[in-house]
Design a protein around this motif. Structure first.
Motif, PDB file in Angstrom:
ATOM      1  N   ALA A   8       5.254  -1.137 -27.491  1.00 60.00           N
ATOM      2  CA  ALA A   8       5.328  -2.616 -27.365  1.00 60.00           C
ATOM      3  C   ALA A   8       6.757  -3.304 -27.252  1.00 60.00           C
ATOM      4  CB  ALA A   8       4.782  -3.254 -28.870  1.00 60.00           C
ATOM      5  N   GLU A   9       7.756  -2.683 -27.782  1.00 58.64           N
ATOM      6  CA  GLU A   9       9.032  -3.246 -27.607  1.00 58.64           C
ATOM      7  C   GLU A   9       9.247  -3.001 -26.251  1.00 58.64           C
ATOM      8  OE1 GLU A   9      11.342  -1.147 -30.532  1.00 58.64           O
ATOM      9  OE2 GLU A   9      10.435  -2.215 -32.274  1.00 58.64           O
ATOM     10  N   GLU A  10       9.157  -1.949 -25.756  1.00 53.70           N
ATOM     11  CA  GLU A  10       9.770  -1.607 -24.178  1.00 53.70           C
ATOM     12  C   GLU A  10       8.948  -2.345 -23.436  1.00 53.70           C
ATOM     13  OE1 GLU A  10      10.091   1.965 -21.376  1.00 53.70           O
ATOM     14  OE2 GLU A  10       9.021   2.555 -23.072  1.00 53.70           O
ATOM     15  N   LEU A  11       7.607  -2.755 -23.592  1.00 52.64           N
ATOM     16  CA  LEU A  11       6.944  -3.703 -22.642  1.00 52.64           C
ATOM     17  C   LEU A  11       7.526  -5.301 -22.822  1.00 52.64           C
ATOM     18  CD1 LEU A  11       4.498  -4.139 -20.916  1.00 52.64           C
ATOM     19  CD2 LEU A  11       2.877  -4.646 -22.843  1.00 52.64           C
ATOM     20  N   ALA A  12       7.894  -5.623 -23.894  1.00 52.59           N
ATOM     21  CA  ALA A  12       8.659  -6.723 -24.013  1.00 52.59           C
ATOM     22  C   ALA A  12       9.859  -6.994 -23.029  1.00 52.59           C
ATOM     23  CB  ALA A  12       9.001  -7.243 -25.429  1.00 52.59           C
ATOM     24  N   VAL A  13      10.379  -5.844 -23.266  1.00 58.96           N
ATOM     25  CA  VAL A  13      12.067  -5.798 -22.660  1.00 58.96           C
ATOM     26  C   VAL A  13      11.555  -6.019 -21.199  1.00 58.96           C
ATOM     27  CG1 VAL A  13      13.902  -4.446 -21.909  1.00 58.96           C
ATOM     28  CG2 VAL A  13      13.189  -4.424 -24.101  1.00 58.96           C
ATOM     29  N   LEU A  14      10.640  -5.040 -20.816  1.00 60.98           N
ATOM     30  CA  LEU A  14      10.159  -5.162 -19.179  1.00 60.98           C
ATOM     31  C   LEU A  14       9.605  -6.452 -18.809  1.00 60.98           C
ATOM     32  CD1 LEU A  14       8.483  -1.788 -18.616  1.00 60.98           C
ATOM     33  CD2 LEU A  14      10.839  -2.182 -18.142  1.00 60.98           C
ATOM     34  N   ASP A  15       8.912  -7.082 -19.536  1.00 67.34           N
ATOM     35  CA  ASP A  15       8.333  -8.493 -19.054  1.00 67.34           C
ATOM     36  C   ASP A  15       9.648  -9.338 -19.094  1.00 67.34           C
ATOM     37  OD1 ASP A  15       6.078  -7.629 -19.265  1.00 67.34           O
ATOM     38  OD2 ASP A  15       5.351  -8.281 -21.224  1.00 67.34           O
ATOM     39  N   GLY A  16      10.712  -9.359 -19.996  1.00 60.91           N
ATOM     40  CA  GLY A  16      11.678 -10.146 -19.990  1.00 60.91           C
ATOM     41  C   GLY A  16      12.614 -10.166 -18.620  1.00 60.91           C
ATOM     42  N   LEU A  18      11.664  -8.800 -15.611  1.00 60.81           N
ATOM     43  CA  LEU A  18      10.674  -9.362 -14.748  1.00 60.81           C
ATOM     44  C   LEU A  18      10.879 -10.938 -14.443  1.00 60.81           C
ATOM     45  CD1 LEU A  18       7.574  -7.183 -14.788  1.00 60.81           C
ATOM     46  CD2 LEU A  18       9.501  -6.977 -12.937  1.00 60.81           C
ATOM     47  N   ALA A  19      10.727 -11.600 -15.644  1.00 66.80           N
ATOM     48  CA  ALA A  19      10.874 -12.979 -15.763  1.00 66.80           C
ATOM     49  C   ALA A  19      12.096 -13.496 -15.048  1.00 66.80           C
ATOM     50  CB  ALA A  19      10.486 -13.600 -17.137  1.00 66.80           C
ATOM     51  N   ARG A  20      13.094 -12.875 -15.204  1.00 64.61           N
ATOM     52  CA  ARG A  20      14.371 -13.168 -14.812  1.00 64.61           C
ATOM     53  C   ARG A  20      14.633 -13.122 -13.486  1.00 64.61           C
ATOM     54  NH1 ARG A  20      16.564 -11.484 -20.075  1.00 64.61           N
ATOM     55  NH2 ARG A  20      16.409  -9.384 -19.343  1.00 64.61           N
ATOM     56  N   ILE A  21      14.094 -11.960 -12.921  1.00 64.76           N
ATOM     57  CA  ILE A  21      14.023 -11.533 -11.576  1.00 64.76           C
ATOM     58  C   ILE A  21      13.416 -12.735 -10.757  1.00 64.76           C
ATOM     59  CG2 ILE A  21      13.170 -10.122 -10.029  1.00 64.76           C
ATOM     60  CD1 ILE A  21      14.025  -7.803 -11.800  1.00 64.76           C
ATOM     61  N   ASP A  22      12.315 -13.051 -11.399  1.00 64.71           N
ATOM     62  CA  ASP A  22      11.287 -14.129 -10.679  1.00 64.71           C
ATOM     63  C   ASP A  22      12.082 -15.429 -10.515  1.00 64.71           C
ATOM     64  OD1 ASP A  22       9.473 -12.340 -10.168  1.00 64.71           O
ATOM     65  OD2 ASP A  22       8.100 -12.849 -12.000  1.00 64.71           O
ATOM     66  N   ALA A  23      12.571 -15.976 -11.559  1.00 63.62           N
ATOM     67  CA  ALA A  23      13.505 -17.029 -11.774  1.00 63.62           C
ATOM     68  C   ALA A  23      14.697 -17.092 -10.643  1.00 63.62           C
ATOM     69  CB  ALA A  23      14.076 -17.179 -12.997  1.00 63.62           C
ATOM     70  N   ARG A  24      15.586 -15.773 -10.529  1.00 59.16           N
ATOM     71  CA  ARG A  24      16.424 -15.679  -9.507  1.00 59.16           C
ATOM     72  C   ARG A  24      15.867 -15.904  -8.046  1.00 59.16           C
ATOM     73  NH1 ARG A  24      21.436 -17.519  -8.251  1.00 59.16           N
ATOM     74  NH2 ARG A  24      22.457 -15.852  -7.010  1.00 59.16           N
ATOM     75  N   ARG A  25      14.619 -15.438  -7.805  1.00 61.04           N
ATOM     76  CA  ARG A  25      14.248 -15.194  -6.524  1.00 61.04           C
ATOM     77  C   ARG A  25      13.720 -16.662  -6.134  1.00 61.04           C
ATOM     78  NH1 ARG A  25       9.140 -14.655  -4.187  1.00 61.04           N
ATOM     79  NH2 ARG A  25       9.228 -13.269  -2.033  1.00 61.04           N
ATOM     80  N   ALA A  26      13.331 -17.536  -7.120  1.00 58.26           N
ATOM     81  CA  ALA A  26      13.002 -18.976  -6.790  1.00 58.26           C
ATOM     82  C   ALA A  26      14.058 -19.767  -6.500  1.00 58.26           C
ATOM     83  CB  ALA A  26      12.278 -19.340  -8.092  1.00 58.26           C
TER      84      ALA A  26
END
Length: 807
Positions: A8-16, A18-26
């Motif tokens: 669960a902790e590793e999944l939360a890190v990965l989601d964070g 990916l969110a930062r990558i999406d923001a930078r791509r935008a």
């Protein structure tokens, strides 16, 4: 111990992440859209229509490049204007006005870069700073023209350069981001000391000291200054000024007339050597070059002290010994590159001394060639007279000593050189030692007999070293053996020439050389193993040289016996005969073919000796034919030797007929032709594959060719007619039986005989034609040939194929 996160902790890190990558791509996509709107032209109002993408035009120059060009151009223009204002015309201003204007502009230019740098205009600050430097130079010039016109120009220039260098150095240190002031200060600082020396009327030695002091200051800047451009420029200027100082000192040391005069530049050279060695120890990047210069300066300084007190030959020895002394620095506690540089300086001194002895060696080798046209004219007065040329022996009496010292140094360095360089050092020592002994008789002006004896002994020693100087254990042919063998061959040729002065010297020298060369070839054949492939060419060279020595000795013995030249010619044929017998014994040995070819040259010499006596020429040709026929009995020599024997026999027959003034050669050649044709028919029956040239060519040529020669000189019609009929018959038989030899020989003789008969009429007709007609006919012929060129090539190809199918 490792801490593995829970799923669960590793999944939360990965989601964070990916969110930062999406923001930078935008963000990047938004920026891209904005840039496209800037580059895309405004379209007319209306609904958007699909179409191809608009290409983006790439600018040809980048903005920094444009900026730099503009700044540089502006700086140049302002500099030109300032120079024109200062030097050419000041306008109507007075002295005070001129000074105020130029000073104000200079101060403004000096102060502007600081303000420009604070605003981030670095390039502009560089351009203005460079302009400020130029303005300070103009201020110095204006000061000289206005306030100090009577001052010495050189002294004022030196002072101005010193002041400007100090001013620019301080300015560059104050505004450390400007790149021009410090390098300009370093360049300007090279002038004050030299200009002050020239202004004071000092000599070259004082100028050299000033240059060396400048070089020392440059070295200090290299070691103490941090800015890279200034250090680089100081390093270059140190080499230039220091090298210039050492060159001045070298010139003064070499041309000094007394020891005290040589001591003064020697002191400067010693100081330069000390500086160079100090730099070699402190600066590893230039250690080798600095040590090399230091070593050369030390050699020149110490050798220069000896040069005025002794003759030039001993001065060279002194320089050489000074260079040899540097080799002792191998054990000194110095860096490796420094030691290599000092050893390289010693090598340069050795090479220079060897080059000084080169003229004596060249004269010793090439001078005896003058005896080729003075055979047995009498013994010369000494070894120098035997050479016929004087390279200045009075100054070169120490040349053998120089070469021996150089050879000894190479031998001494053998143990310290890498394994790959050791054999080369020994080879060089061998060549130098041989050259030293070679020029020793002339250097000491020994007697003629002693000189010849020493050269013979030298040749024997070099030959012995060449044969037995290889590494027996490994069977590898060493470079020392190669060098010694080359020296032996060159020495053999050299000693044979001065020996031509007297009859006794010629016979003894050629006999000794023949024994040495034959013994060397035999010993080399015994010593050589299958691994020593490099020795085979030298064995062949020795054998060929032995053949040449045998021919020369045979001719000398015959001349000593008083035999005329035409009588010597048949005797010389004994050498090809002996070579043929030796070749039969050696068979396919690599030496056999070179020996036989060299002996064939002796046959040509025999023909040349018999020239002017046709009977003797015919005898020599016949004897050579016998030798060739005997050689043709060997299967490996049969084709070439067989053709040669046939040609020699036919040629001997023609010459003999000519010598006997035979007007009707057919009476002698027809029987030979008949017998030869019978032999040819029998040969063809026994061997259908035998060529028609082998079977019928010699027999037909024995009659057709002498008859053709006689027909061309015969004014009667009977012989040309008979020859033409015979040639026609031979041609027709050859065409019928498809025999190439008959067709070619018969057709050639028929064509030449016909040409001989028609020649007078052709000449008469040509003489009656207009002069413009031959060129016109020639032009038409060329046109016709050009028009039918392809057809003619095709016909010629078919004819060649037809001849090729004949036997």
């Amino acid at each position: 111990m490792e801490n593995v996160p829970r799923p669960a902790e590793e999944l939360a890190v990965l989601d964070g992440e990916l969110a930062r990558i999406d923001a930078r791509r935008a963000q990047l996509l938004a920026r891209r859209s904005y840039l496209l709107t800037l580059l895309t032209p405004v379209a007319a109002p209306g609904p958007p229509r699909p179409g191809p993408p608009v290409p983006v035009r790439v600018p040809e120059t980048s903005p920094p490049s444009v900026q730099n060009v503009l700044l540089a151009l502006g700086g140049v223009l302002l500099t030109v204007a300032a120079i024109a204002f200062t030097v050419v015309s000041w306008g109507p201003m007075g002295t005070g006005g001129r000074s105020i204007v130029l000073g104000t502009v200079t101060l403004a230019a000096l102060a502007a870069p600081a303000a420009l740098q604070r605003r981030g205009l670095t390039s502009t600050a560089e351009a203005v700073g460079a302009l400020a430097l130029v303005l300070t130079v103009l201020d110095a010039y204006a000061l000289y023209r206005v306030a100090l016109p009577e001052t010495d120009p050189l002294g004022y220039t030196a002072t101005a350069c010193a002041v400007l260098a100090a001013l620019w150095a301080g300015y560059g240190l104050l505004l450390d981001r400007l790149r021009a002031p410090l390098p300009a200060a370093v360049l300007t600082a090279q002038l004050p000391l030299s200009l002050w020396a020239l202004a004071a009327g000092a000599g070259q030695l004082t100028l050299g000291w000033a240059l060396l002091a400048t070089a020392v200051a440059d070295i200090a800047l290299v070691l103490r200054t941090k800015p890279v451009p200034a250090r680089s420029i100081a390093g270059v200027t140190a080499w230039v000024t220091g090298g210039w100082a050492l060159l001045i000192a070298c010139g003064l040391s070499v041309t000094a007339g007394t020891v005290p005069d040589a001591a003064r530049p020697g002191l400067l050279l010693a100081a330069g050597a000390a500086v160079g060695l100090w730099v070699a120890v402190r600066v590893p990047a230039v250690a080798f070059a600095a040590a090399l210069v230091a070593g050369l300066a030390a050699i020149t300084a110490t050798g220069g002290l000896l040069r005025p007190a002794v003759p030039i030959g001993w001065a060279v020895v002194g320089y050489l010994l000074c260079g040899a002394a540097l080799l002792t620095t191998v054990r000194a506690p110095l860096p490796v590159l420094s030691v290599r540089g000092l050893c390289a300086a010693a090598g340069v001194s050795v090479a220079g001394a060897v080059l000084w002895a080169l003229p004596a060696t060249a004269v010793t080798l090439l001078g005896p060639m003058s005896w080729a046209d003075r055979v047995w004219s009498g013994a010369p007065g000494g070894a120098r007279e035997a050479l016929g040329t004087d390279p200045g022996w009075s100054a070169m009496t120490t040349a053998p000593l120089v070469l021996l010292i150089a050879a000894a140094l190479l031998v001494a360095a053998y143990g310290r050189l890498p394994a790959s360089s050791g054999p080369a050092a020994l080879s060089g020592a061998t060549a130098l030692g041989w050259a030293a002994v070679l020029i020793l008789p002339a250097a000491l002006d020994l007697g003629y007999a002693a000189a010849v004896a020493i050269h013979l002994a030298l040749t024997a020693g070099a030959l012995t070293l060449g044969v037995y100087g290889r590494r027996v254990a490994s069977g590898v042919w060493s470079p020392v053996s190669t060098t010694a063998m080359v020296c032996a061959l060159v020495g053999a040729a050299e000693v044979a020439l001065p020996a031509l002065a007297t009859e006794t010297a010629t016979l003894i020298t050629l006999g000794v050389l023949l024994a040495l060369l034959c013994g060397g070839a035999v010993a080399l054949n015994t010593a050589v193993t299958a691994a020593t492939f490099a020795a085979r060419p030298f064995q062949a060279l020795l054998a060929c040289a032995a053949v040449g020595a045998a021919v020369a000795l045979l001719c000398a013995v015959c001349a000593s016996a008083g035999l005329p030249r035409e009588t010597v010619a048949p005797v010389v044929v004994a050498v090809p005969a002996a070579a043929a017998l030796l070749g039969a014994r050696l068979r396919r040995h690599p030496v056999a073919l070179p020996v036989e070819l060299t002996a064939a040259g002796a046959g040509l010499l025999a023909v040349a000796l018999a020239s002017g006596h046709p009977e003797t020429v015919a005898l020599v040709l016949a004897l050579c034919g016998v030798v060739a026929a005997g050689t043709a009995l060997r299967p490996e020599r049969r084709p070439a030797a067989g053709y040669l024997a046939a040609a020699l026999f036919v040629l001997a027959t023609w010459v003999r007929l000519y010598a006997s003034n035979v007007a009707t050669p057919e009476a002698y050649t027809l029987p030979v032709t008949a017998l030869a044709l019978v032999v040819g028919v029998l040969r063809r029956r026994g061997d259908p594959e035998a060529s028609s040239w082998t079977a019928y060519g010699p027999g037909l040529a024995a009659t057709l060719l002498p008859s053709l020669v006689a027909a061309w000189g015969d004014t009667h019609w009977l012989r040309p007619l008979a020859l033409g009929v015979a040639a026609l018959a031979v041609t027709l038989v050859g065409a019928r039986l498809r025999l190439q030899a008959l067709l070619v020989l018969g057709g050639t003789v028929l064509a030449l005989d016909t040409l001989h008969e028609l020649a007078p009429y052709v000449v008469q007709v040509v003489g009656a034609l207009p002069r413009w007609l031959p060129p016109a006919l020639a032009g038409l012929l060329l046109l016709a040939v050009g028009a039918t060129y392809e057809r003619r090539l095709h016909d010629a190809r078919r004819l060649r194929e037809s001849l090729g199918r004949m036997r």
